[in-house]
Enzyme design. Structure first.
Site, short mmCIF file in Angstrom:
data_model
loop_
_atom_site.label_atom_id
_atom_site.label_comp_id
_atom_site.label_asym_id
_atom_site.label_seq_id
_atom_site.Cartn_x
_atom_site.Cartn_y
_atom_site.Cartn_z
CB SER A 33 -0.94 0.00 1.22
OG SER A 33 -0.19 -0.17 2.41
CG ASN A 120 -4.33 -4.67 13.05
OD1 ASN A 120 -3.77 -4.61 11.96
ND2 ASN A 120 -4.74 -5.81 13.58
CB THR A 165 -41.40 25.01 -9.82
OG1 THR A 165 -42.49 25.48 -10.60
CG2 THR A 165 -41.34 25.82 -8.52
CG HIS A 166 -42.14 21.65 -12.79
ND1 HIS A 166 -42.36 20.32 -12.53
CD2 HIS A 166 -42.92 22.34 -11.92
CE1 HIS A 166 -43.27 20.20 -11.56
NE2 HIS A 166 -43.60 21.42 -11.17
CB SER A 287 -14.42 26.56 -29.05
OG SER A 287 -14.32 25.83 -30.25
CG ASN A 295 -17.06 26.06 -24.35
OD1 ASN A 295 -18.12 26.52 -24.77
ND2 ASN A 295 -16.14 25.49 -25.12
CD GLU A 300 -19.20 21.93 -19.72
OE1 GLU A 300 -19.75 21.25 -20.58
OE2 GLU A 300 -18.29 22.73 -19.98
CD GLN A 332 -2.96 -2.43 2.12
OE1 GLN A 332 -2.29 -2.63 3.13
NE2 GLN A 332 -2.69 -3.02 0.97
CE LYS A 335 -4.35 3.14 4.94
NZ LYS A 335 -5.17 1.91 4.75
#
Ligand code: ARG
Length: 467
Positions: A33, A120, A165-166, A287, A295, A300, A332, A335
């Protein structure tokens, strides 16, 4: 494979006593690890210094050995931080890498450090310390995001925008009020972070392998030295559970979900069709083919990071769900999930803070949109109830007819003439025009937590006193 007498591969120097040969290459690869748990080096060394100091204080090791150990660990810390330390996969994990190096540096005294502890409780300690610090970083990052929203809310307490709403125009609200919705969400995330810090503020070290130890250790002393409120109360639970990591991941998932909804709104708001905001150059991209484009990539990516964070939560829940007590090596796998989610969340919160601080709010576009879509229809219905004594259901019906007429004429409600309105219901007077503007609509919503600028300012002041 070794036949028992001759060693084809060297056995492990930490636990090789009963092993005749070392691990197969694949065994080493699946077992190691160090590739990711080296991130815990500072916590591991801090924990070992506290443990050695306590062992000496309790007379379990000599003061001389303790001094050698502490000095050696300090040296290792600077070696790791300067990049001089050589991590070895053969030594499996951070704990054994540090201990092996300590043996090289100070000789046999190094072997006394592992008295009355096990990997441990050591890994439970290191990881808890790391998660606790990460939660503290998250708390600070959320505070900065909330501060950014409070500033924008104050600046735009009077800026009218459509409430949806919606995703259909519903009623006018203010941009300040909308910002304060996010302050509430991120405020709850931050209070979840604070509760999690409290839950996990107990020191695992001294639980040893699972049963505690016969050495006369002082777990209160190590707990205090490491900044924990107190030691954990059950040695089996201490080395078995990873609920502190799960709690971090669930908090991170909820916060990421909030961030993702905000990201989605930023993507929508910054389209030319909405045009409610303009992102700063610093938080947008162009772009390579379409020169006119700007953009919202950061938004995003914030939206997308939610997928990894939620995935980490599900991954660790799944790792833990079938494990008998106490420690199993499955754990293990805790992590990488937490490290990845933490990195993603930190980046997402920081990017959002930057976007919120820098974006240009286009109040004219918001206001124009706020008035369209008959957003003050509820205000007309409320006026009919209040001023003309109509039951709300009848008022709703009358308003519906007014909206239908305006739609037929392709105009706003406020553009209908008094005569036209009176033809729908004779109780309507010219006073009605006072409530049909978007400004009058938002100003009237003075209920506690409502969108009236005066009310929003009160909520901003409440949060400022707590941020
Ligand atoms: N690298 C291990 C982990 O992350 C440390 C604990 C190992 N304990 C053991 N009994 N093998 O879980």
């Amino acid at each position: 494979m070794a036949d028992g007498s001759s060693e084809t591969k060297s056995s492990n120097q930490m636990w090789g006593g009963r092993f005749a040969s070392g691990p197969d290459a694949i065994m080493e690869e699946i077992n190691a690890s160090i590739g990711f748990d080296k991130k815990l080096y500072a916590q591991d060394i801090r924990g070992s210094i506290a443990h050695a100091t306590m062992l000496a204080h309790q007379g379990i090791i000599s003061a001389e050995d303790k001094d050698k150990i502490v000095h050696g660990l300090d040296t290792i810390l600077s070696e790791i931080e300067s990049g001089a330390f050589e991590f070895s996969r053969r030594l499996e994990d951070i704990h054994m890498n540090v201990e092996a190096r300590l043996a090289t540096l100070i000789g046999p005294a190094a072997g006394r450090l592992h008295t009355a502890r096990s990997r441990n409780d050591q890994v439970a300690l290191d990881f808890r310390l790391w998660v606790k610090e990460e939660l503290q970083r998250t708390e600070r990052a959320l505070t900065a995001l909330i501060a950014a929203f409070l500033d924008r809310a104050e600046e735009h307490a009077d800026t009218v925008m459509p409430g949806f709403t919606h995703l259909q125009t519903a009623q006018p609200v203010t941009f300040g009020h909308h910002c304060m919705a996010y302050v509430e969400m991120f405020g709850r995330d931050r209070s979840r972070v604070r509760h999690a810090i409290e839950h996990m503020d107990e020191s695992p070290i001294g639980a040893a392998a699972l049963a505690g130890t016969g050495f006369p250790i002082d777990r209160h002393m190590t707990a205090k030295a490491l900044g924990f409120r107190e030691p954990t109360r059950n040695s089996i639970d201490t080395v078995s559970d990873r609920d502190f990591a799960l709690e971090f991941l669930s908090i991170a998932s909820i916060a990421a979900t909030h961030l993702s909804r905000l990201a989605e709104e930023i993507v929508i708001w910054s389209t030319p069709q909405f045009g409610f905001i303009r992102l700063s150059d610093a938080f947008s991209t162009g772009s390579s083919i379409m020169p006119q484009k700007k953009n919202p990539d950061a938004a995003e990516l914030v939206r997308a990071k939610t997928g990894r964070i939620n995935g980490s939560l599900i991954a660790l829940l799944t790792v833990m769900k079938g494990l008998p007590l106490a420690y199993s090596k499955d754990m293990q796998e805790d992590k990488e999930q937490v490290f990845d989610a933490a990195e993603s969340l930190e980046l997402a919160v920081a990017a959002m803070t930057g976007m919120v601080r820098d974006m240009t709010v286009r109040a004219d576009r918001m206001k124009a949109a706020a008035g369209s879509g008959y957003s003050t229809a509820t205000d007309l219905a409320d006026w009919l109830v209040r001023e003309a004594g109509l039951p709300f259901r009848d008022a709703h019906h009358v308003t519906g007819r007014a909206v239908a007429l305006a739609e037929q004429k392709s105009c706003d409600l406020a553009d209908l003439s008094l005569a036209e309105l009176k033809a729908i219901n004779p109780a309507i007077t010219d006073k009605v025009f006072d409530v049909l503007t978007v400004e009058a609509s938002v100003a009237s919503r003075t209920s506690f937590g409502g969108t009236a600028p005066a009310e929003v300012r009160k909520q901003i002041a409440w949060w400022r006193a707590r941020n």
